[in-house]
Design an enzyme around this catalytic site. Structure first.
Site, PDB file in Angstrom:
ATOM      1  N   GLU A  42      -1.432 -12.139  13.514  1.00 49.97           N
ATOM      2  CA  GLU A  42      -1.650 -12.570  14.892  1.00 49.97           C
ATOM      3  C   GLU A  42      -0.657 -11.807  15.747  1.00 49.97           C
ATOM      4  OE1 GLU A  42      -3.732 -16.743  14.141  1.00 49.97           O
ATOM      5  OE2 GLU A  42      -2.083 -16.693  15.571  1.00 49.97           O
TER       6      GLU A  42
ATOM      7  N   CYS B  56       1.767 -14.832  23.857  1.00 46.92           N
ATOM      8  CA  CYS B  56       0.834 -13.804  23.389  1.00 46.92           C
ATOM      9  C   CYS B  56      -0.376 -13.752  24.299  1.00 46.92           C
ATOM     10  CB  CYS B  56       0.425 -14.081  21.959  1.00 46.92           C
ATOM     11  SG  CYS B  56      -0.218 -15.737  21.724  1.00 46.92           S
TER      12      CYS B  56
HETATM   13  P1  NAD Z   1       8.489  -9.247  15.871  1.00 49.49           P
HETATM   14  O1  NAD Z   1       7.384  -8.409  15.297  1.00 49.49           O
HETATM   15  O2  NAD Z   1       9.697  -8.556  16.358  1.00 49.49           O
HETATM   16  O3  NAD Z   1       9.009 -10.297  14.771  1.00 49.49           O
HETATM   17  C1  NAD Z   1       8.127 -11.220  14.157  1.00 49.49           C
HETATM   18  C2  NAD Z   1       8.680 -11.629  12.810  1.00 49.49           C
HETATM   19  O4  NAD Z   1       8.658 -10.523  11.913  1.00 49.49           O
HETATM   20  C3  NAD Z   1      10.127 -12.129  12.857  1.00 49.49           C
HETATM   21  O5  NAD Z   1      10.238 -13.253  12.032  1.00 49.49           O
HETATM   22  C4  NAD Z   1      10.894 -10.929  12.277  1.00 49.49           C
HETATM   23  O6  NAD Z   1      12.117 -11.302  11.676  1.00 49.49           O
HETATM   24  C5  NAD Z   1       9.915 -10.392  11.253  1.00 49.49           C
HETATM   25  N1  NAD Z   1      10.093  -9.013  10.852  1.00 49.49           N
HETATM   26  C6  NAD Z   1      10.620  -7.977  11.566  1.00 49.49           C
HETATM   27  N2  NAD Z   1      10.563  -6.828  10.849  1.00 49.49           N
HETATM   28  C7  NAD Z   1       9.980  -7.135   9.660  1.00 49.49           C
HETATM   29  C8  NAD Z   1       9.627  -6.379   8.507  1.00 49.49           C
HETATM   30  N3  NAD Z   1       9.859  -5.069   8.416  1.00 49.49           N
HETATM   31  N4  NAD Z   1       8.996  -7.016   7.488  1.00 49.49           N
HETATM   32  C9  NAD Z   1       8.723  -8.336   7.550  1.00 49.49           C
HETATM   33  N5  NAD Z   1       9.057  -9.108   8.622  1.00 49.49           N
HETATM   34  C10 NAD Z   1       9.659  -8.512   9.664  1.00 49.49           C
HETATM   35  O7  NAD Z   1       7.808 -10.137  17.001  1.00 49.49           O
HETATM   36  P2  NAD Z   1       8.485 -11.249  17.949  1.00 49.49           P
HETATM   37  O8  NAD Z   1       9.351 -10.569  18.961  1.00 49.49           O
HETATM   38  O9  NAD Z   1       9.076 -12.329  17.137  1.00 49.49           O
HETATM   39  O10 NAD Z   1       7.216 -11.873  18.675  1.00 49.49           O
HETATM   40  C11 NAD Z   1       6.646 -11.344  19.833  1.00 49.49           C
HETATM   41  C12 NAD Z   1       5.289 -10.758  19.535  1.00 49.49           C
HETATM   42  O11 NAD Z   1       4.490 -11.734  18.874  1.00 49.49           O
HETATM   43  C13 NAD Z   1       4.519 -10.379  20.782  1.00 49.49           C
HETATM   44  O12 NAD Z   1       3.887  -9.141  20.587  1.00 49.49           O
HETATM   45  C14 NAD Z   1       3.484 -11.502  20.909  1.00 49.49           C
HETATM   46  O13 NAD Z   1       2.332 -11.144  21.624  1.00 49.49           O
HETATM   47  C15 NAD Z   1       3.209 -11.790  19.482  1.00 49.49           C
HETATM   48  N6  NAD Z   1       2.639 -13.130  19.309  1.00 49.49           N
HETATM   49  C16 NAD Z   1       1.312 -13.247  18.979  1.00 49.49           C
HETATM   50  C17 NAD Z   1       0.722 -14.493  18.852  1.00 49.49           C
HETATM   51  C18 NAD Z   1      -0.738 -14.625  18.511  1.00 49.49           C
HETATM   52  O14 NAD Z   1      -1.169 -15.757  18.253  1.00 49.49           O
HETATM   53  N7  NAD Z   1      -1.540 -13.571  18.509  1.00 49.49           N
HETATM   54  C19 NAD Z   1       1.495 -15.640  19.057  1.00 49.49           C
HETATM   55  C20 NAD Z   1       2.852 -15.503  19.385  1.00 49.49           C
HETATM   56  C21 NAD Z   1       3.406 -14.235  19.503  1.00 49.49           C
END
Ligand code: NAD
Length: 455
Positions: free
Chosen positions: A229, A263
Site C-alpha cells: 500500500e 496517503c
Molecule cells: P517509508 O517507505 O519510508 O517507510 C515505511 C516502512 O518501511 C517503515 O516501517 C520503515 O522502517 C520501513 N523500511 C524502510 N526501508 C526498508 C527496507 N529497505 N526494507 C524493509 N523495510 C523498510 O514510508 P513512510 O514515510 O513511513 O510512509 C509514508 C508513505 O506511506 C507515503 O508515500 C504514503 O502515501 C504511504 N502510505 C500509503 C498508505 C496506503 O494505504 N496506500 C497509507 C499510509 C501511508
C-alpha cells in the site's frame, strides 16, 4: 544492545530510547511466531474474537493517553489523534462482525456424489511493515483481520511511531493474544530488511513507493504473498456546476487534514474555468483559517511535519513551481516547530513536481481546465492511482468522469475518506493487493480447494 531514539518532531526533544532489534533478535522472533501460530489457528474463532473485543475495550479505556503518545511522536494534531482512535473502533467492529461469514467454508458444487468446497486457511506467519502517518489505521487494517483469521503477526511499526506500536502490542497481549502470536519488531529500515529476510508466509507493507519497490525486488523470487500500500498523487475535479464554496471547504480539508500527510490527501485540484476564480478565493479563505502550531493544542489544525527531511521536499517543490511560473497564493515557507505554512499555488501545470510527485505536506496546486475531457486526461496523467474525486451536483456526469479515471477508490462530492466496508487498493505505483472490506479479511487466508467424491 542497540536502542532507538524517539524524538518529538514538533520540539526536537528526545522523548524515549527503546531497545531495538537486530538481525539475530528478528530471527528468533520469527521462529517464536512460527511455533506459536498453529495453536492460535486451532482455537475456535470465537476465542480470537474475544481477544480482539477486549483489545477494543482497552483502546477505549486508554484512548486519551494513546492519542497523546501518537501526537508526541508523530506531530499529529491531538484532535486528529483522537479521531483516528475513534475511527479504529468502527473498523474493529467491522472485522469482528465479518470475520466468520468471510471465511466460512463454501460449498460451490454438490451433485452426483461429488462435492467441491473452498476453505479459508490462515497464511501462517505474516510480517507487517508499517507507516507512521496513521499508525492505528494502517496497522489495524492488517493485524486485526490477520489475527482473527489465525495468523501470527510480526509487526514492525515505523521508527516514527514506535511507542504507538509498542502500545498496540501491550494492549493485544493484555487482551489475551499470546506474546509470540503478536510480536513487535523495533527499528528502522535495516530491521525491516531483516524481517523481510525471515521465513514468512506473507508481507504486508504500507509506506513509500521507493521502499515498496525495493521490498518487491528482494521478495519476488521467494514467492511470498506480498501486499504493497503505497503513495499517491490524488486528483479531484471541480465541475462548472459545483458550488465553489462547498467544494473548496471540503477539498481544503481533504488536502491539509493530518498536515497533508495522508496517503489519500487531495494532492492536485482541477477546476473548470467558469468557476475557477470563485473556487480559488473560497479555498484560500478556508486555508487561511487553519491554525498552525503546537500539535498538543486542541485548536491546532496543521501540526508538525513528521520526518524532517520532508521539509526539504516541500521547499524543493515550492522552488520548482515558482521557477516554472506558478503563482504562490499563500504559504510557501517553513514555520517554527517543524511546521510548514499551508501553501496554495495556481498557474500550475504538469511540468512541475508539485503536480506529479507526492508532496505529503500541506501544499496544493490548483489548475484551470476547459472541460471534462481535459480534466480526465490530467487526472490520469500520473504513475499513481489511489483515489480520485469529482464535485458536481450531476451524478451522471460525475460517474462518467470517474468511470474513466484509474484509481482504486473514487469519490463523488467527498474526498479523503476510507470505509471499512470498501476495499482499499491502488493502481500503478500506488501498490498491489488491498486491505479492508471482506476481501481485506480473506487476503490473510489461503483458499484451499476440496474435491470430495463419495465412495
Ligand atoms: P517509508 O517507505 O519510508 O517507510 C515505511 C516502512 O518501511 C517503515 O516501517 C520503515 O522502517 C520501513 N523500511 C524502510 N526501508 C526498508 C527496507 N529497505 N526494507 C524493509 N523495510 C523498510 O514510508 P513512510 O514515510 O513511513 O510512509 C509514508 C508513505 O506511506 C507515503 O508515500 C504514503 O502515501 C504511504 N502510505 C500509503 C498508505 C496506503 O494505504 N496506500 C497509507 C499510509 C501511508
Amino acid at each position: 544492545m542497540t536502542t532507538l531514539a524517539i524524538h518529538n518532531p514538533a520540539t526536537g526533544a528526545l522523548i524515549a530510547e527503546v531497545p531495538a532489534d537486530d538481525a539475530a533478535s528478528v530471527a528468533s522472533k520469527a521462529l517464536a511466531a512460527r511455533s506459536a501460530q498453529p495453536a492460535w489457528a486451532a482455537l475456535p474463532l470465537a476465542q480470537r474474537q474475544a481477544c480482539i473485543t477486549k483489545f477494543r475495550a482497552a483502546v477505549v479505556a486508554e484512548l486519551d493517553a494513546l492519542a497523546v503518545t501518537m501526537t508526541r511522536e508523530t506531530g499529529k494534531p491531538i484532535k486528529m489523534s483522537r479521531n483516528e482512535l475513534n475511527g479504529l473502533l468502527g473498523r474493529i467492529d467491522f472485522f469482528l462482525t465479518e470475520a466468520a461469514p468471510s471465511t466460512a467454508t463454501q460449498t460451490v458444487f454438490a451433485d452426483g456424489g461429488m462435492t467441491e468446497q473452498i476453505q479459508h486457511i490462515p497464511l501462517g506467519v505474516i510480517a507487517n511493515i508499517s507507516a507512521w502517518n496513521y499508525p492505528w489505521f494502517v496497522g489495524g487494517n492488517v493485524f486485526i483481520p490477520a489475527l482473527l483469521t489465525g495468523n501470527a503477526v510480526l509487526y514492525k511499526p515505523s521508527e516514527y511511531a514506535t511507542l504507538t506500536g509498542l502500545a498496540m502490542a501491550r494492549l493485544l497481549h493484555t487482551a489475551g493474544v499470546p506474546l509470540d502470536v503478536f510480536i513487535p519488531v523495533v527499528g528502522g529500515g535495516e530491521v525491516g530488511a531483516a524481517l523481510q529476510a525471515q521465513r514468512i508466509d506473507g508481507l504486508f507493507f504500507t509506506g513509500s513507493y521507493a521502499t515498496g519497490a525495493r521490498i518487491a525486488q528482494t521478495l519476488g523470487p521467494r514467492m511470498v504473498k506480498l501486499q504493497l500500500e503505497l503513495g499517491g498523487k490524488d486528483p479531484t475535479y471541480v465541475c462548472d456546476d459545483a458550488d465553489p464554496r462547498i467544494a473548496a471547504e471540503s477539498l481544503a480539508d481533504g488536502a491539509m487534514y493530518n498536515t497533508g500527510q495522508s496517503c489519500c490527501s487531495v494532492e492536485r485540484i482541477y477546476v473548470h474555468e467558469k468557476i475557477f476564480d470563485s473556487f480559488v478565493a473560497a479555498f484560500l479563505d478556508t486555508v487561511q483559517g487553519f491554525k498552525v502550531g503546537d500539535p498538543m493544542d486542541d485548536s491546532t489544525y496543521i501540526g508538525a511535519i513528521t520526518r524532517p527531511q520532508q521539509l526539504d521536499v516541500l521547499d524543493a517543490q515550492v522552488a520548482d513551481a515558482i521557477a516554472k511560473g506558478a503563482t504562490l497564493l499563500t504559504g510557501g515557507k517553513r514555520l517554527p516547530g517543524n511546521t510548514y505554512a499551508p501553501t496554495v499555488f495556481s498557474g500550475v501545470n504538469h511540468t512541475m513536481d508539485l503536480m506529479v510527485e507526492e508532496s505529503f505536506g500541506p501544499i496544493i496546486g490548483i489548475q484551470k481546465v476547459a472541460n471534462d475531457a481535459e480534466a480526465v486526461a490530467l487526472m490520469n496523467d500520473t504513475r499513481y492511482g489511489l483515489t480520485a474525486g469529482v464535485f458536481s451536483p450531476d451524478e451522471a456526469r460525475a460517474r462518467a468522469v470517474l468511470g474513466q479515471v484509474n484509481a482504486g477508490s473514487v469519490y463523488w462530492n467527498c474526498c479523503d475518506r476510507v470505509s471499512p466496508r470498501l476495499p482499499w487498493s491502488g493502481h500503478g505505483d500506488s501498490g498491489v493487493g488491498l486491505t479492508l472490506s471482506t476481501y481485506g479479511i480473506q487476503t490473510f487466508t489461503r483458499p484451499k480447494a476440496w474435491h470430495l467424491r463419495q465412495a
